[in-house]
Write a protein that holds these residues in place. Structure first.
Motif, mmCIF file in Angstrom:
data_model
loop_
_atom_site.group_PDB
_atom_site.id
_atom_site.type_symbol
_atom_site.label_atom_id
_atom_site.label_comp_id
_atom_site.label_asym_id
_atom_site.label_seq_id
_atom_site.Cartn_x
_atom_site.Cartn_y
_atom_site.Cartn_z
ATOM 1 N N ASP A 90 -20.681 -1.928 3.669
ATOM 2 C CA ASP A 90 -19.927 -1.135 2.766
ATOM 3 C C ASP A 90 -19.453 -2.008 1.378
ATOM 4 O O ASP A 90 -19.784 -1.155 0.508
ATOM 5 C CB ASP A 90 -18.561 -0.929 3.356
ATOM 6 C CG ASP A 90 -17.931 0.480 2.622
ATOM 7 O OD1 ASP A 90 -18.369 1.626 2.797
ATOM 8 O OD2 ASP A 90 -16.729 0.255 2.060
ATOM 9 N N MET A 91 -19.323 -3.301 1.508
ATOM 10 C CA MET A 91 -19.244 -3.849 0.136
ATOM 11 C C MET A 91 -20.615 -3.756 -0.615
ATOM 12 O O MET A 91 -20.428 -3.584 -1.913
ATOM 13 C CB MET A 91 -19.047 -5.163 0.358
ATOM 14 C CG MET A 91 -17.333 -5.596 1.134
ATOM 15 S SD MET A 91 -16.951 -7.330 1.393
ATOM 16 C CE MET A 91 -15.572 -7.062 2.372
ATOM 17 N N ARG A 129 -11.230 -8.410 -1.377
ATOM 18 C CA ARG A 129 -9.775 -8.088 -1.598
ATOM 19 C C ARG A 129 -9.427 -6.725 -1.520
ATOM 20 O O ARG A 129 -8.484 -6.358 -1.560
ATOM 21 C CB ARG A 129 -9.366 -8.736 -3.058
ATOM 22 C CG ARG A 129 -10.103 -8.179 -4.181
ATOM 23 C CD ARG A 129 -9.295 -8.830 -5.352
ATOM 24 N NE ARG A 129 -10.012 -8.446 -6.542
ATOM 25 C CZ ARG A 129 -10.999 -9.120 -7.080
ATOM 26 N NH1 ARG A 129 -11.560 -10.088 -6.683
ATOM 27 N NH2 ARG A 129 -11.670 -8.620 -8.279
ATOM 28 N N ASP A 130 -10.853 -5.741 -1.524
ATOM 29 C CA ASP A 130 -10.226 -4.468 -1.770
ATOM 30 C C ASP A 130 -10.074 -3.917 -0.240
ATOM 31 O O ASP A 130 -9.789 -2.568 0.026
ATOM 32 C CB ASP A 130 -11.431 -3.667 -2.210
ATOM 33 C CG ASP A 130 -11.652 -3.919 -3.630
ATOM 34 O OD1 ASP A 130 -10.826 -4.117 -4.444
ATOM 35 O OD2 ASP A 130 -12.784 -3.952 -4.028
ATOM 36 N N TYR A 131 -10.327 -4.673 0.774
ATOM 37 C CA TYR A 131 -10.034 -4.084 2.133
ATOM 38 C C TYR A 131 -8.790 -4.695 2.911
ATOM 39 O O TYR A 131 -8.615 -5.976 2.834
ATOM 40 C CB TYR A 131 -11.498 -4.420 2.944
ATOM 41 C CG TYR A 131 -12.592 -3.862 2.356
ATOM 42 C CD1 TYR A 131 -13.082 -2.591 3.012
ATOM 43 C CD2 TYR A 131 -13.205 -4.340 1.354
ATOM 44 C CE1 TYR A 131 -14.398 -1.856 2.634
ATOM 45 C CE2 TYR A 131 -14.371 -3.831 0.766
ATOM 46 C CZ TYR A 131 -14.799 -2.604 1.233
ATOM 47 O OH TYR A 131 -16.063 -1.838 0.721
ATOM 48 N N PRO A 154 -5.778 -8.866 4.468
ATOM 49 C CA PRO A 154 -6.996 -8.844 3.505
ATOM 50 C C PRO A 154 -8.092 -9.598 3.684
ATOM 51 O O PRO A 154 -8.008 -10.640 4.072
ATOM 52 C CB PRO A 154 -6.103 -9.134 2.350
ATOM 53 C CG PRO A 154 -4.634 -9.241 2.705
ATOM 54 C CD PRO A 154 -4.696 -9.352 4.234
ATOM 55 N N CYS A 213 -11.272 -11.770 3.084
ATOM 56 C CA CYS A 213 -11.383 -12.838 1.794
ATOM 57 C C CYS A 213 -12.998 -13.204 2.004
ATOM 58 O O CYS A 213 -13.639 -13.346 2.932
ATOM 59 C CB CYS A 213 -10.525 -13.915 2.122
ATOM 60 S SG CYS A 213 -8.797 -13.663 2.101
ATOM 61 N N THR A 253 -18.015 -3.295 -3.927
ATOM 62 C CA THR A 253 -16.522 -3.504 -3.723
ATOM 63 C C THR A 253 -16.460 -5.198 -3.422
ATOM 64 O O THR A 253 -17.462 -5.756 -3.143
ATOM 65 C CB THR A 253 -15.798 -2.734 -2.892
ATOM 66 O OG1 THR A 253 -16.579 -2.695 -1.750
ATOM 67 C CG2 THR A 253 -15.587 -1.249 -3.192
ATOM 68 N N GLN A 254 -14.945 -5.372 -3.622
ATOM 69 C CA GLN A 254 -14.843 -7.067 -3.047
ATOM 70 C C GLN A 254 -13.965 -7.129 -1.943
ATOM 71 O O GLN A 254 -13.450 -6.204 -1.533
ATOM 72 C CB GLN A 254 -13.968 -7.421 -4.264
ATOM 73 C CG GLN A 254 -14.773 -7.345 -6.052
ATOM 74 C CD GLN A 254 -16.030 -8.321 -5.652
ATOM 75 O OE1 GLN A 254 -15.840 -9.453 -5.038
ATOM 76 N NE2 GLN A 254 -17.224 -8.064 -6.225
ATOM 77 N N ARG A 272 -21.039 -0.197 -2.053
ATOM 78 C CA ARG A 272 -20.049 0.459 -2.908
ATOM 79 C C ARG A 272 -19.784 -0.634 -4.207
ATOM 80 O O ARG A 272 -19.198 -0.096 -5.114
ATOM 81 C CB ARG A 272 -18.723 0.744 -2.334
ATOM 82 C CG ARG A 272 -18.626 1.654 -1.338
ATOM 83 C CD ARG A 272 -17.307 1.868 -0.476
ATOM 84 N NE ARG A 272 -17.267 2.771 0.584
ATOM 85 C CZ ARG A 272 -16.887 3.833 0.299
ATOM 86 N NH1 ARG A 272 -16.400 4.498 -0.618
ATOM 87 N NH2 ARG A 272 -17.079 4.807 1.666
#
Length: 421
Positions: A357-358, A366-368, A413, A415, A363-364, A361
């Motif tokens: 998914d990262m 820290r977004d999860y 979170p 990392c 994304t990072q 998308r």
């Protein structure tokens, strides 16, 4: 006096366009009603509209009143404000909204002298909130003082549930308790320590039980309550405790008062606090109520409603279909349900799904975040190894901030291993 009363068929909802057909049926029903309303069904709005209907069509004329009972103060205030914004000032003045605890405390405070002598507290009393450590100490004392044959039963009681479940579920006799078991002995001792001081220390569970026996043994008080309140609303009915249900039953069962109970029978999460697990079936039996499910959801998108429906059907095969009335603002999957044979499969799938998914998308880590109800440390250990393999690590917020005394611990979170020092 409420002016300009409307004919039943001419009344229309206030502040909203319309009600769903099931809500119309429940709103107009004459007799007690059990309204099954899931998340986003507009429970508070329905009750506010029913209040407006009863007041503005003359079904509840002065000097009669509507009693609305909520479990939390914010829900009580929310419902009161909704009625005020939908009715005239004169009509809204006939609507009494309060919490269950405020209702029962008011009864005890006003009619304390009518309590049986065995249960009459000195005045003034203080409202007490025993800590878990204090209840633990009490149970140890009760076990030590009890006859040997009852000690094992008392030892089985848990400090977290003793007061809400054991004391709250104990129907008081008109006279002193005559112990015939360890349960009787512990409850009797609990009341003696609550009442047997110059300034009694009463919990809200105690006040609920005192209000119930007050209503039960005083026919004039019971009749006065019934005459004053021909209509009663109970919000979040799934949270009703044994003591609170008994108050409702002693006050209104067998009367002409119409009770509208609204709740979600799939959302029974307050059993630890003494909530009655059979409250819905008991209400249908004791109040000869009509069960009406609301079938529209005004909060959740269609995708979320579809997911909720899967869970509802897993709990109850007969759960009705629910229609989303909220806009869909996300085109992709809003939520998914994953089932795994074991925890290893879960850890493997979640770790690889996150990496995928990262990457798709952009994304990072820290977004999860993960949310778990309890035992965060066990989840950290269970998932950690697979996360390491995809170069991710978990930051367990529980370890950073200490144990959170809450039903849900917000933690984890995610990392990136490369970024973490």
């Amino acid at each position: 006096m409420v002016a300009d009363l409307l004919a039943r068929n001419n009344w229309r909802p206030k502040g909203i366009e319309d009600l769903e057909p099931s809500a119309w049926q429940a709103l107009r029903h004459e007799g007690s009603t059990l309204v099954i309303a899931g998340p986003g069904a507009g429970k508070s709005e329905f009750l506010a509209q029913r209040a407006a209907f009863l007041l503005e069509t003359g079904r509840c004329p002065h000097p009669f009143r509507i009693l609305a009972i909520s479990f939390k103060r914010d829900a009580d205030e929310n419902l009161r404000e909704r009625v005020r914004s939908r009715c005239s000032e004169d009509a809204a003045s006939l609507f009494d909204s309060m919490t269950f605890d405020a209702f029962t405390k008011g009864i005890v405070d006003r009619f304390r002298d009518a309590l049986p002598a065995a249960w009459r507290p000195n005045s003034p009393y203080e409202v007490s909130f025993p800590t878990r450590r204090q209840v633990d100490a009490f149970l140890q004392e009760a076990r030590d003082l009890a006859p040997h044959r009852w000690q094992s039963q008392i030892a089985s009681f848990m400090a977290s549930t003793f007061e809400p479940q054991i004391v709250g579920g104990y129907r008081l006799p008109t006279g002193p308790i005559e112990p015939r078991s360890g349960l009787d002995f512990a409850v009797k001792l609990w009341w003696e320590e609550r009442l047997g001081t110059e300034r009694p220390r009463l919990t809200f569970t105690c006040l609920n039980r005192l209000a119930e026996i007050l209503i039960r043994v005083n026919p004039q008080l019971r009749q006065a309550i019934r005459i004053t309140y021909p209509y009663v609303f109970v919000d979040e009915f799934q949270d009703t405790t044994h003591a609170q249900y008994d108050i409702l039953s002693s006050a209104f069962a067998g009367s002409e008062s119409e009770i509208t109970a609204v709740g979600d029978d799939k959302q029974r999460i307050m059993a630890w606090a003494g909530a009655r697990v059979d409250a819905f079936t008991a209400f249908e039996r004791d109040f000869a109520s009509l069960r009406i499910p609301l079938k529209q959801n005004y909060r959740s998108s269609p995708a979320l409603v579809q997911l909720q429906q899967v869970i509802a059907r897993a709990i109850d095969d007969a759960a009705p279909d629910v229609e989303s009335k909220a806009p869909s603002e996300i085109s992709d999957d809003v939520a998914q349900i994953w089932n795994f044979e074991n925890s290893n499969e879960e850890a493997l799938h979640v770790a690889h799904w996150l990496r995928y998914d990262m990457s798709t998308r952009g994304t990072q880590p820290r977004d999860y975040a993960f949310l778990v109800r309890q035992k965060a440390d066990e989840f950290e250990d269970r998932l950690g190894e697979e996360f390491e393999r995809v170069k991710l690590q978990i930051r367990n917020e529980r370890r950073r901030t200490g144990k959170v005394d809450n039903q849900i611990e917000n933690w984890y979170p995610v990392c990136s291993r490369e970024r973490r020092k």
